[in-house]
Design an enzyme around this catalytic site. Structure first.
Site, PDB file in Angstrom:
ATOM      1  N   GLU A   1      -4.410 -46.387  38.159  1.00 46.84           N
ATOM      2  CA  GLU A   1      -5.271 -45.670  39.108  1.00 46.84           C
ATOM      3  C   GLU A   1      -5.935 -44.452  38.495  1.00 46.84           C
ATOM      4  O   GLU A   1      -6.940 -43.962  38.980  1.00 46.84           O
ATOM      5  CB  GLU A   1      -4.495 -45.298  40.386  1.00 46.84           C
ATOM      6  CG  GLU A   1      -3.491 -44.172  40.262  1.00 46.84           C
ATOM      7  CD  GLU A   1      -2.285 -44.578  39.416  1.00 46.84           C
ATOM      8  OE1 GLU A   1      -2.071 -43.927  38.403  1.00 46.84           O
ATOM      9  OE2 GLU A   1      -1.591 -45.547  39.772  1.00 46.84           O
TER      10      GLU A   1
ATOM     11  N   ASP B   1     -42.960 -38.881  23.020  1.00 42.37           N
ATOM     12  CA  ASP B   1     -44.182 -38.096  22.828  1.00 42.37           C
ATOM     13  C   ASP B   1     -44.371 -37.842  21.356  1.00 42.37           C
ATOM     14  O   ASP B   1     -43.470 -38.072  20.570  1.00 42.37           O
ATOM     15  CB  ASP B   1     -43.974 -36.700  23.429  1.00 42.37           C
ATOM     16  CG  ASP B   1     -44.153 -36.698  24.902  1.00 42.37           C
ATOM     17  OD1 ASP B   1     -44.745 -37.635  25.407  1.00 42.37           O
ATOM     18  OD2 ASP B   1     -43.689 -35.725  25.523  1.00 42.37           O
TER      19      ASP B   1
END
Ligand code: ATP
Length: 859
Positions: free
Chosen positions: A282, A324
């Site tokens: 868990e 870019d």
């Protein structure tokens, strides 16, 4: 006071401020009075609650109750030990989560917004939290508004207020007072509100409200963000849930068998619950958060700021990086190389010779300022700075021009128009100057013969230079509102300036690294195709014959089908508008590509949001783009994206190693304990043994695995498929065979020890299981590389964890008081040596598996 119906003078009077801004002492007073300009965050979970949350797991609670019941019924000592182990477990979990929370907080602080204000008669940049009522704030396209403002000046100012009004269309703003007292927020066109986004133009405003007093503050209750869970976390959470049922069923059967064999019901209850606690993973989703948060912290040191935690996990899946050019691949250090003027120039500017026209245009049309606090150095977009500084140094330039021709109006640059315009008084007329991309300038010029100009521009661009064109005209009257149509039309072409921007040396290597990592680099730029192609070729983006350059205009003509057919060949997109970036991302995603896309402007936001990893620029990027991004490059550098991808791959690899290790260990534990009675052996371990093994195996060695260095070949393999499940790439198979092996070895040893009548058999089983898991931790450091080749001691924390755990185990075996607590017995040296040998089987078996895997990869 009703700010929107008041004049700006009245607003200043009320706020006791003026257009120069507040003096420093007044700011200090107001900070005291109004507090920081921030929205109150949801109350943080107090530390004790974070600790208490460690016990929220149902199985832990049941175990505690069972321990207490069994304590009351009989064995108090056992009950206390169980409780202590649970508490130590909780402390370990708490410390980890606390660290992760701190790491996430630190990241949030780093991405805090900045604003520009006028204070002490100068302009300074400050964090938005330091704004006070009365401050005069400068706004520019791309900014996020820092506080509620009454607008004082607006030049083509547009603000998108969706976060407040839900209206996604940007609103035109002005400085004029309004008549309607009760105008709804969306109609208060002379106000700007905190957290809204400036999408065009520029202006100034005075702060009228900060923090929780702002409009957004009033509805802040709705704004509480939740950390999103990552795909892997979701899958693990689902898996843990399903697994819990299986484990519980096994425990029930085990309990039944125990009962049938006449075991003590309370001991059986404790045994089965301990097993359930140990076997249900868990904690895995939480461990992943920790690994990701710590990974994100590490990434900041490499200049990549993660805004959304799941990005750390998914970075490793990137298959395309669309980047870019300026500043990312190049240094953004512009220098004008040469200028060119046409033979014919028909506009007579009073007092200016034909030769001077271009220099006049270059020196007046700009968006840069001298910084008086920094030796009058010129600050602003490097393109702007380079052009102005070049003009200033030329012979024909006259430094009286600046004073003589003051600026009256301005249309700021934007990447859609690809130009900017300023208007200056010149005698009794007005001089309109526009500069921008040549195609945009030619569209607004009345030049008949454009061919020589285009030829000249192409010549410059083919050498990789960025070309800026200038044009101008005279008008008799100033248009009332800064009107684009009137200003940007009927102009006279003035000339060209070509500038170079050297590539970043590290970018070339980073592009090469992308290729070996199976990532395709693509250049998307607003620049000219010739400039873009020249640079792309130089950097290695355009390489093979099939690689293509496409312009925005061509792209616009492509049907979706054309684009689909061509997209994998297009490596350079030139003269594209930001809107087209979105289309490119979508088309790539349709081909199942996982896209990282950079952007800095306002209009890049949709593409950044849509991209799998939106990347904003930290230095030149606007707030709008940063808001939309998953990751911010603090140094604007392309190479940083590649480093981040590598780090993402490393973190994911390590999470996988951790999962493999934990699942195989848990499986081995459950199998050992379940199979023992099935094959006619007594239940091998006591509840405290099970809990102890779970505690030492899951905590320290597990975390040390998360710190493992990157595999040397990590950037030489293709990207991971983002859709792959937890058990992909052999993880499921590994869990099963390693679990079965560890359990079998342990059980055989148990049977043998019992057979020869060794009274220490239980301590031996306990030790073998513990040591085997340590061996597995060591061998899990790499899925392919042999440990002796990696160097046994190269992961120091892991060695430390293993040494500590082994020492503790030895203590449990040999210290008399621990013998009593753990029901163990001192082993003879032969017995201990035997345990070590048996445990080493797992180590060698996994190394052998690597050998087989490597052979089959080579074959
Ligand atoms: P890159 O990919 O190089 O960063 P970009 O996509 O950001 O480029 P923009 O900054 O939108 O490109 O510029 C597009 C074009 O607009 C440039 O090629 C240039 O011709 C022109 N331009 C750029 N900056 C300015 C400016 N400050 N003023 C006028 N025109 C400009």
């Amino acid at each position: 006071m009703n700010w929107h119906t008041s004049t700006s003078d009245a607003v200043f009077k009320e706020l006791q401020s003026n257009s120069d801004g507040l003096p420093a002492d007044e700011v200090a007073k107001r900070i005291q009075q109004y507090g920081p300009n921030q929205l109150q965050e949801k109350k943080k979970r107090p530390v004790w609650l974070l600790f208490a949350m460690q016990f929220k797991d149902v199985m832990i609670l049941i175990l505690m109750v069972a321990a207490i019941v069994s304590g009351i019924a009989g064995d108090l000592k056992d009950a206390i030990v169980i409780l202590i182990i649970i508490i130590i477990n909780a402390i370990v979990g708490f410390v980890q989560e606390f660290r992760a929370e701190k790491a996430i907080d630190a990241l949030k602080q780093l991405s805090a917004a900045m604003v520009r204000v006028r204070r002490n008669k100068g302009v300074t940049q400050i964090p938005a939290v330091e704004l006070v009522p009365g401050d005069v704030v400068l706004l520019e396209a791309g900014d996020m508004v820092g506080a509620d403002l009454r607008i004082l000046e607006a030049h083509a100012l547009k603000i998108e207020e969706a976060s407040l009004t839900g209206e996604s269309q940007a609103v035109d703003k002005s400085s004029q007072p309004l008549a309607d007292n009760d105008a709804p927020l969306g109609d208060r066109t002379n106000m700007a509100y905190k957290s809204t986004l400036v999408t065009a133009g520029n202006g100034t405003g005075v702060v009228v409200a900060t923090g929780m007093e702002t409009e957004i503050g009033k509805i802040a209750g709705m704004l509480q963000e939740k950390e999103p869970t990552t795909p892997l976390q979701q899958r693990l959470a689902d898996f843990s849930k399903k697994l819990s049922f299986v484990v519980l069923a096994i425990c029930l059967v085990l309990y039944g068998i125990g009962m049938l064999r006449g075991q003590d019901p309370l001991t059986m209850l404790l045994t089965t619950i301990s097993l359930a606690v140990a076997a249900i993973p868990e904690a895995l989703p939480a461990v992943i958060t920790i690994a990701l948060a710590l990974g994100a912290k590490k990434l900041v040191r490499k200049n990549a700021l993660i805004r959304k935690l799941p990005a750390v996990e998914t970075l490793g899946s990137v298959t395309y990086i669309c980047t870019d050019k300026t500043g990312t691949l190049t240094q953004n250090q512009m220098t004008v190389q040469e200028i060119w003027q046409p033979g014919q120039f028909d506009l007579a500017i009073p007092g200016i010779s034909k030769e001077q026209a271009l220099l006049l245009a270059m020196s007046l049309n700009h968006d840069s300022q001298e910084d008086h606090t920094d030796n009058n150095k010129r600050k602003g977009d490097p393109t702007e700075v380079a052009l102005v500084e070049y003009a200033f140094q030329q012979k024909g330039y006259d430094n009286k021009w600046q004073q003589a021709y003051p600026r009256e109006q301005e249309l700021p640059f934007d990447s859609d128009r690809k130009m900017m315009t300023t208007v200056h008084t010149i005698n009794d007329q007005f001089l309109v100057i526009t500069k921008g991309a040549l195609e945009s300038i030619l569209k607004i010029c009345n030049t008949a013969d454009q061919q020589p100009i285009t030829e000249q521009s192409n010549k410059l661009a083919e050498t990789g230079q960025r070309v800026i064109a200038y044009s101008c005209k005279l008008i008799k009257q100033l248009p009332k509102e800064t009107d684009q149509k009137t200003l940007e039309s009927e102009q006279y072409f003035c000339g060209l300036a070509g500038m170079i921007d050297p590539p970043r040396p590290e970018a070339r290597q980073a592009i090469a690294a992308c290729r070996t990592a199976g990532i395709v680099p693509v250049l998307i730029t607003g620049d000219h195709p010739a400039t873009a192609s020249a640079i792309a070729r130089d950097m290695g983006i355009l390489q093979s014959k099939d690689d293509r350059t496409v312009t925005g205009a061509e792209l616009a003509k492509f049907s979706d089908e054309d684009l689909d057919n061509n997209i994998t060949h297009i490596k350079v997109y030139a003269r594209v508008s930001p809107q087209q970036k979105l289309r490119i991302v979508k088309a790539l995603q349709k081909k199942d590509q996982f896209v990282a896309m950079t952007g800095d402007g306002v209009n890049d936001a949709p593409a950044l949001k849509r991209a799998n990893i939106g990347v904003a620029m930290g230095i030149t990027g606007t707030d709008v783009s940063k808001e939309a991004a998953d990751m911010i490059l603090l140094d604007d550098n392309f190479a940083t994206i590649v480093k981040a991808v590598e780090e993402g791959r490393r973190i994911y690899d390590n999470i996988r190693k951790f999962i493999r290790y934990v699942l195989a260990c848990n499986f081995a534990e459950i199998l050992t304990i379940f199979m023992a009675p099935v094959v006619g052996l007594p239940i091998p371990l006591l509840p405290i043994h099970i809990l102890w093994i779970n505690l030492v195996t899951d905590s320290l060695p597990g975390l040390a695995l998360a710190g493992e260095k990157a595999d040397t070949k990590i950037m030489q393999r293709p990207p991971r498929n983002p859709g792959e499940g937890i058990f992909a790439q052999g993880l499921g198979f590994y869990t099963i065979w390693v679990g079965v092996l560890m359990a079998t070895v342990t059980l055989i040893m148990q049977a043998w020890a019992i057979h020869i009548g060794d009274a220490h058999w239980q301590t031996m089983v306990f030790t073998v299981l513990c040591f085997s898991q340590m061996a597995q931790a060591l061998v899990s450091r790499s899925e392919y590389e042999f440990i002796y080749r990696m160097g046994i001691f190269t992961n120091r924390p892991l060695i430390g964890a293993i040494a500590l755990t082994s020492l503790l185990q030895i203590a449990i075996i040999y210290l008399p008081f621990l013998n009593k607590i753990f029901n163990t017995a001192p082993l003879t040296l032969t017995e201990l040596g035997f345990c070590v040998l048996v445990s080493a089987i797992t180590f060698h078996a996994v190394e052998l598996e690597k050998f087989i895997k490597r052979r089959s990869v080579k074959a």
